[in-house]
Write an enzyme that holds these catalytic residues in place. Structure first.
Site, short mmCIF file in Angstrom:
data_model
loop_
_atom_site.label_atom_id
_atom_site.label_comp_id
_atom_site.label_asym_id
_atom_site.label_seq_id
_atom_site.Cartn_x
_atom_site.Cartn_y
_atom_site.Cartn_z
CB SER A 147 -0.95 0.01 1.20
OG SER A 147 -0.26 -0.22 2.41
CG HIS A 201 -0.80 -5.23 2.11
ND1 HIS A 201 -0.15 -5.08 3.30
CD2 HIS A 201 -0.77 -3.99 1.53
CE1 HIS A 201 0.26 -3.82 3.45
NE2 HIS A 201 -0.11 -3.14 2.38
NE ARG A 241 2.57 -3.76 12.35
CZ ARG A 241 2.39 -3.91 11.05
NH1 ARG A 241 1.86 -2.92 10.34
NH2 ARG A 241 2.72 -5.03 10.43
CG ASP A 262 -3.28 -7.99 8.92
OD1 ASP A 262 -3.88 -6.94 9.16
OD2 ASP A 262 -2.43 -8.10 8.01
CG HIS A 278 5.96 -8.95 7.99
ND1 HIS A 278 6.92 -8.15 7.44
CD2 HIS A 278 4.84 -8.19 8.10
CE1 HIS A 278 6.40 -6.95 7.25
NE2 HIS A 278 5.15 -6.94 7.64
N1 HAX Z 1 1.08 -19.70 5.95
C1 HAX Z 1 1.51 -20.62 5.04
N2 HAX Z 1 2.61 -20.43 4.27
C2 HAX Z 1 3.30 -19.30 4.45
C3 HAX Z 1 2.93 -18.33 5.38
C4 HAX Z 1 1.76 -18.55 6.14
N3 HAX Z 1 1.29 -17.65 7.01
N4 HAX Z 1 3.81 -17.30 5.32
C5 HAX Z 1 4.71 -17.64 4.37
N5 HAX Z 1 4.40 -18.84 3.84
C6 HAX Z 1 5.04 -19.51 2.71
C7 HAX Z 1 4.91 -18.61 1.49
O1 HAX Z 1 3.61 -18.75 0.88
C8 HAX Z 1 6.03 -19.08 0.61
O2 HAX Z 1 5.63 -20.29 -0.03
P1 HAX Z 1 5.98 -20.56 -1.56
O3 HAX Z 1 7.49 -20.59 -1.58
O4 HAX Z 1 5.35 -21.87 -1.83
O5 HAX Z 1 5.43 -19.44 -2.34
C9 HAX Z 1 7.10 -19.43 1.63
O6 HAX Z 1 6.42 -19.61 2.89
C10 HAX Z 1 8.15 -18.34 1.80
O7 HAX Z 1 7.49 -17.12 2.09
P2 HAX Z 1 8.22 -15.97 2.94
O8 HAX Z 1 9.45 -15.58 2.21
O9 HAX Z 1 8.35 -16.39 4.35
O10 HAX Z 1 7.12 -14.82 2.93
P3 HAX Z 1 6.83 -13.75 1.78
O11 HAX Z 1 7.73 -12.59 2.01
O12 HAX Z 1 6.86 -14.37 0.43
O13 HAX Z 1 5.32 -13.36 2.11
C11 HAX Z 1 3.49 -12.87 3.50
C12 HAX Z 1 4.98 -12.65 3.27
C13 HAX Z 1 3.03 -11.94 4.60
C14 HAX Z 1 2.72 -12.53 2.22
C15 HAX Z 1 3.25 -14.35 3.90
O14 HAX Z 1 3.88 -14.61 5.13
C16 HAX Z 1 1.78 -14.72 3.99
O15 HAX Z 1 1.17 -15.05 2.98
N6 HAX Z 1 1.17 -14.61 5.23
C17 HAX Z 1 -0.25 -14.84 5.39
C18 HAX Z 1 -1.05 -13.62 4.94
C19 HAX Z 1 -0.86 -12.46 5.90
O16 HAX Z 1 -0.96 -12.60 7.10
N7 HAX Z 1 -0.62 -11.26 5.34
C20 HAX Z 1 -0.48 -10.05 6.12
C21 HAX Z 1 0.97 -9.63 6.33
C22 HAX Z 1 1.10 -8.36 7.14
C23 HAX Z 1 0.62 -7.23 6.33
O17 HAX Z 1 1.17 -6.81 5.33
N8 HAX Z 1 -0.51 -6.73 6.67
O18 HAX Z 1 -1.09 -5.81 5.88
#
Ligand code: HAX
Length: 434
Positions: free
Chosen positions: A239, A269, A325, A371, A316
């Protein structure tokens, strides 16, 4: 000129030579290198943005203007008898790095009041949208629809002077912020309360929002806490980066924020906060009133992962520890709703999810993010329509991104334009022979 605007101008004038010197005298100094993994993998950790408004340390979490969340919360002026600071004081702090006095805070509150009237056409446009539109569509549409009010856009048409461009950006940003409590509460009551609207009581940002939502104290304090916590998380998150990117084309604050809200609406996000509650509701339905045991929760977590979904609220892109947070909100829950059923579920997830994610070995950070906890508090105070949660995140996030794009203009940051490569080129760089 208001005190806030005067101090902001002084700060921008004082800061500008630092940016100019870095650019002119040290422009070719290397900051880092870029790997193929980073290029394909969403530019993780590439140091390519500048902001002085917040800094995210992977282990410590966010600092606003150099202060941790508890320190910032403690230092800022608060309404009498309340635990959380005025949002208006926080806006002053984000923009200037200075903790405002109560008198300076009151001046910002009055300024916001004078800008809070929402044009009737905004309500008409939101009402004209299909009733089942997501509330984030309504919020983003409302912000975009107001672009005709942009002082920056009018000023630009009359003749652009780079050094002065922050002035109308600040004006637009303040105009938008002052209207966001009214717009967001309007969306809530239109969608979920049969369009029975409540007039703006004109008290302060947090109180106005709570009142127009129709929720009694301490929800005003919940709102203050929520907006401050969700405000800023450096410039690289979707964002913030989107808002900054769009603003870099000299688009005004209305276009820029509206675009940024679109990024916040993604499930990876800001939408994760609604996903947490949705997921928990499914679990609770399956349990049919039964108290969850750790074994049962583990089973649900495993099932979710096996079905290819992520566990919302965990992980994250930058943080490598529990999000402060999340901690702040957990402490709030422990104080105000320790026996709440959903809080107990969420708290159990805090113990259950990280070892499972660690064992799977994929997620770089198995710990909860902001979140994971925020929906529980909203649910407790009666906001159980969880698809609205991201709207409140958006109101908070607006504080951070609007402060940032005001400073972007102040420091004359350039149009963003990274370079693309083809896959052939990357393969050649990698030394792959075909
Ligand atoms: N559950 C399952 N798998 C997860 C995970 C979770 N909560 N978090 C990471 N992973 C997986 C990823 O999907 C990725 O898998 P692939 O290689 O198969 O694609 C792997 O672990 C490596 O990911 P990472 O490097 O640890 O994390 P990223 O930087 O790629 O992504 C995310 C960060 C926040 C998007 C990710 O942790 C996620 O999808 N979390 C769940 C959704 C979430 O809570 N989002 C909010 C984040 C905070 C925010 O921005 N709020 O607005």
């Amino acid at each position: 000129m208001s005190t806030l605007k005067r101090i902001l101008k002084e700060k921008i004038d004082a800061h500008r030579p630092r940016t100019t010197k870095l650019l002119k005298e040290f422009g070719d100094v290397k900051v880092g290198e870029v790997t193929i993994e980073q290029i394909i993998g969403g530019m993780r950790d590439i140091k390519s943005l500048v902001t002085d408004i917040s800094y995210l340390d992977p282990l410590e979490g966010i600092r606003f203007r150099g202060k941790t969340i508890p320190d910032a919360m403690a230092a800022l002026p608060k309404p009498a008898g309340k635990d959380y600071p005025y949002v208006e004081a926080f806006w002053f702090f984000l923009l200037t790095g200075e903790i405002p006095s109560m008198e300076q805070t009151k001046e910002v509150i009055e300024d916001f009041k004078s800008r809070s009237t929402i044009p009737q056409y905004v309500f008409d446009i939101i009402r004209a949208l299909p009733k089942d539109s997501h509330p984030m569509v309504m919020l983003s549409t409302a912000v975009l629809a107001m672009q005709r009010e942009s002082k920056f856009a009018k000023w630009y048409e009359e003749g652009f002077k780079k050094l002065d461009a922050w002035d109308t950006m600040y004006e637009d940003s303040t105009d938008i912020l002052a209207k966001l409590p009214g717009i967001s509460a309007f969306i809530y009551r239109l969608k979920y309360k049969n369009d029975k609207q409540i007039a703006d009581p004109n008290i302060d940002f947090g109180s106005n929002f709570a009142h127009m939502m129709g929720i009694a104290a301490p929800y005003d304090d919940v709102a203050r806490m929520y907006f401050v916590l969700h405000s800023d998380h450096e410039s690289g998150n979707v964002s913030a980066h989107t808002t900054h990117l769009v603003a870099s084309a000299l688009s005004d604050a209305y276009y820029s924020l509206s675009a940024g809200l679109g990024g916040l609406a993604g499930p990876l996000h800001g939408l994760a906060n609604q996903e947490v509650l949705r997921w928990l509701q499914e679990v609770m339905e399956k349990l049919n009133g039964e108290e969850p045991t750790e074994e049962l929760m583990k089973k649900f977590v495993e099932e979710t992962l096996d079905s290819g979904q992520v566990i919302p609220g965990f992980g994250h892109a930058v943080l490598r520890k529990t999000d402060p947070r999340y901690q702040q909100q957990r402490e709030f829950c422990q104080k105000h709703l320790p026996n709440d059923k959903i809080f107990k579920y969420v708290d159990m997830l805090f113990h259950v999810v990280p070892p499972i994610l660690l064992a799977k070995g994929k997620a770089k950070n198995p710990w909860p993010n902001v979140d994971a906890q925020s929906g529980v508090i909203q649910w407790f105070y009666g906001v159980q329509e969880y698809d609205f949660y991201t709207v409140m995140f958006g109101v908070g996030r607006a504080l951070g991104v609007l402060a940032n794009i005001t400073w972007d203009r102040g420091l004359g940051y350039a149009l963003e334009r990274p370079k693309s490569l083809t896959t052939d080129m990357l393969e050649a760089v990698a030394g792959i022979k075909k």
